[in-house]
Design an enzyme around this catalytic site. Structure first.
Site, PDB file in Angstrom:
ATOM      1  N   GLY A   1      58.810  14.353  49.567  1.00  0.00           N
ATOM      2  CA  GLY A   1      59.589  13.775  48.610  1.00  0.00           C
ATOM      3  C   GLY A   1      60.382  14.820  47.990  1.00  0.00           C
ATOM      4  O   GLY A   1      60.298  15.913  48.044  1.00  0.00           O
TER       5      GLY A   1
ATOM      6  N   GLU B   1      87.507   9.825  27.505  1.00  0.00           N
ATOM      7  CA  GLU B   1      86.205   9.114  27.428  1.00  0.00           C
ATOM      8  C   GLU B   1      86.568   7.782  27.226  1.00  0.00           C
ATOM      9  O   GLU B   1      85.753   6.888  27.964  1.00  0.00           O
ATOM     10  CB  GLU B   1      85.118   9.715  26.627  1.00  0.00           C
TER      11      GLU B   1
END
EC number: 3.4.24.-
Length: 631
Positions: free
Chosen positions: A197, A420
């Site tokens: 993993g 933003e």
């Protein structure tokens, strides 16, 4: 050596001889310690003789030493001068002739005994090798660390967020505790368990927890500890490791980073690769030679199971392969509960919110997050860790620390705020979008001058074409806001454009989401195993298809750009209000954003009929210009 009569004396013989030589040398030098004589040239010496200042001389070969009338000692070197003796006699100088200087008695003894001393030292060294206590024999011994079962404090209670994996491994613990239960029914426990993993998901912690639950010895070693520059050393260490394991059975042998020694064979070019392959061959032999009743279980961990040799993965060796995935929201919350044990928390700390704020975080990231929050709280002199400390720690981990020394002009601050705000507005209007959690225009990390962050309502494992198209529009929202408001664009959208291009190309080449090219996967990503298999892409399509791919990628980007521009133009007043407050406060939370952007989501289908999913959108404002200090 202690088994040999007089072994201690022989072992210290070299020390005794060295000490005796030093004592004799010091004694000789002290006995001969006098004021050093004055060194004269031959001309100075003749002048002194002519003046009648020389009382006596000692001639030894061509070296002349002597004493002046005033008692001063001198020395000089004389060439071949047949007149020297006559001159000295004319001046009534006392003359003494000596033969050349011979070495002292202890020097002669030492020179005669040196070969004997050398032979004794060599004999002692070889005798130590025979007794097995030398570094030569320990060089091929295993470097595995044996952890006593009483010192293994980790149990399954310390492992959270991966309950399915723990259930799989409880059988291993049960076998180590009660092997007859399986042997009675004819079952064979897996000889090897491979944990694979992403880094930091808890593979090593799981192996320690198995040893802690079973109460058995735990051998821990890294795959790189087997391989040395000398051919055959790795194989010898493998043999020694498994021999020790069988002597301590039942036990667990844990090999971390197995890919260091277990890579696919046949890719070596000689030298160190031959040594690695010999080590792998020995590992395969030892795993095959296991007696199932001995209670030795091999657990290995790797981040790259795709490059392991197939012989390792066949049944009879690593019978069981267990994926250790990234934790989901519930798993992250459980991991946070483990790491906050024993730490004073404020009443406002909500671990569920923190788990939702950290998608993609693994166990190691969450442990680091809790530690960073504790450090921030201690720095502020607090007695408890509050929610704002965790929030600041998340921002620090994701975007980097605040760069307070950067001074940004008001014009650039407005550009960043509109950039933003464009991301946030597009994400707010698009349907089924995750709530916007935070907008910031405070510089952080290496290049980020601002970011917009959304919190996913739930973990998702599949993305539709509509969701990917929405992601493209959100990424391009900042660039569109710059163009609409300032009639110009900046370098700030560099990272957004890079991510958008990557997503669009994956949609066309990997996900088959192009109407023109159809459901095809274009390009193969496997290369030499020793280079990692994915260094470059193998083109399996023609130039005509390559041209079509570029056209489709451009079409997807243009479509998303137009959708974002439509939203920005339609809600320009909301964009201005959000950017204005962002300039004033620099950081806006969810409540402020919801108050300003109080608009319904766009339910009308666009050209692509997008529905948005953004597991975590962090569109960092990247300023690559060195004059603004963005790097």
């Amino acid at each position: 050596m202690n088994n040999i009569p007089g072994g201690r004396f022989y072992r210290n013989l070299g020390f005794y001889l060295l000490f005796l030589i030093i004592v004799i040398s010091l004694a000789t030098s002290l006995m001969q310690r006098e004021a050093p004589p004055q060194v004269l040239t031959y001309s100075q010496f003749l002048d002194a003789v002519q003046r009648g200042a020389v009382r006596r001389v000692v001639i030894a070969d061509r070296s002349i030493s002597g004493q002046m009338l005033d008692g001063t000692r001198f020395t000089t070197y004389a060439p071949e001068d047949p007149e020297l003796i006559r001159i000295l006699r004319n001046q009534n100088v006392e003359i003494e002739a000596r033969p050349p200087v011979e070495p002292s008695w202890w020097t002669r003894i030492l020179s005669s005994l040196f070969p004997t001393i050398l032979l004794i030292v060599v004999w002692i060294f070889l005798l130590q090798q025979i007794q097995g206590g030398s570094k030569v024999t320990s060089f091929v011994k295993s470097r595995a660390k044996l952890v006593d079962p009483e010192k293994v404090r980790v149990t399954f209670d310390d492992v959270a967020g991966i309950d399915e994996v723990k259930e799989e491994l409880k059988e291993v613990v049960d076998f180590l505790k009660n092997p007859r239960k399986f042997q009675k029914i004819g079952a064979r426990i897996p000889r090897g368990v491979l944990l694979y993993g992403p880094p930091g998901t808890g593979k090593t912690l799981l192996a320690k927890a198995i040893a802690g639950e079973a109460g058995v010895p735990f051998f821990s070693i890294s795959g790189s500890d087997f391989v040395e520059m000398f051919v055959g050393v790795g194989a010898a260490r493998v043999r020694d490791l498994f021999a020790n394991a069988k002597r301590n059975a039942p036990c667990i042998v844990f090999v971390d980073e197995l890919d260091a020694v277990g890579r696919h064979r046949g890719a070596g070019l000689g030298g160190g690769h031959d040594e690695r392959e010999q080590t792998l061959n020995q590992l395969l032999v030892e795993m095959d030679g296991f007696d199932p009743n001995q209670g030795v279980i091999l657990i290995a961990a790797t981040n790259r199971p795709d490059i392991l040799d197939p012989a390792l993965l066949r049944p009879g060796r690593f019978d069981r392969r267990i994926a250790v995935p990234q934790p989901d929201v519930r798993g992250r919350e459980a991991i946070l509960r483990v790491h906050v044990r024993g730490k004073p928390l404020g009443k406002d700390v909500d671990l569920e919110v923190l788990a939702r704020r950290t998608p993609g975080f693994v166990g190691a990231d969450l442990a680091n997050l809790v530690n960073e929050a504790a450090i921030l709280a201690a720095r502020k002199g607090k007695d408890v860790i509050e929610m704002e400390d965790f929030e600041e720690a998340i921002d620090k981990v994701i975007a980097g620390p605040e760069r307070k020394h950067i001074i940004i002009s008001e014009r650039e601050k407005r550009i960043i705020a509109y950039h933003e705000a464009g991301h946030a507005l597009v994400a707010k209007v698009l349907p089924n979008s995750d709530p916007i959690h935070k907008i910031s225009i405070i510089p952080r990390g290496g290049v980020a001058l601002g970011y917009t962050l959304q919190l996913p309502a739930e973990d998702r494992y599949l993305l539709t074409k509509q969701e990917l198209m929405a992601r493209l529009s959100i990424l391009l929202g900042g660039r569109v806001a710059e163009e609409v408001v300032f009639k110009d664009v900046t370098t700030g959208a560099h990272d957004d454009l890079k991510k958008a291009t990557e997503i669009a190309r994956e949609m066309v080449c990997e996900y088959g989401m192009s109407e023109l090219l159809g459901p095809l996967t274009l390009g193969r990503k496997h290369k030499e195993v020793f280079l990692g298999r994915d260094i470059a892409e193998d083109r399996n399509y023609s130039e005509e298809i390559a041209y079509a791919i570029d056209r489709e990628v451009r079409a997807l980007i243009d479509q998303a750009y137009e959708r974002a521009k439509d939203i920005i133009v339609r809600y320009r007043e909301k964009l201005d209000a959000l950017a204005k407050e962002l300039v004033e406060k620099e950081v806006l939370g969810r409540e402020d954003i919801e108050r300003i952007l109080d608009i319904p989501q766009d339910e009308s289908p666009s050209k692509g009929g997008e529905k948005v999913h953004e597991s975590e959108h962090a569109a960092y404002w990247s300023d690559r210009s060195s004059q603004h200090g963005g790097e």
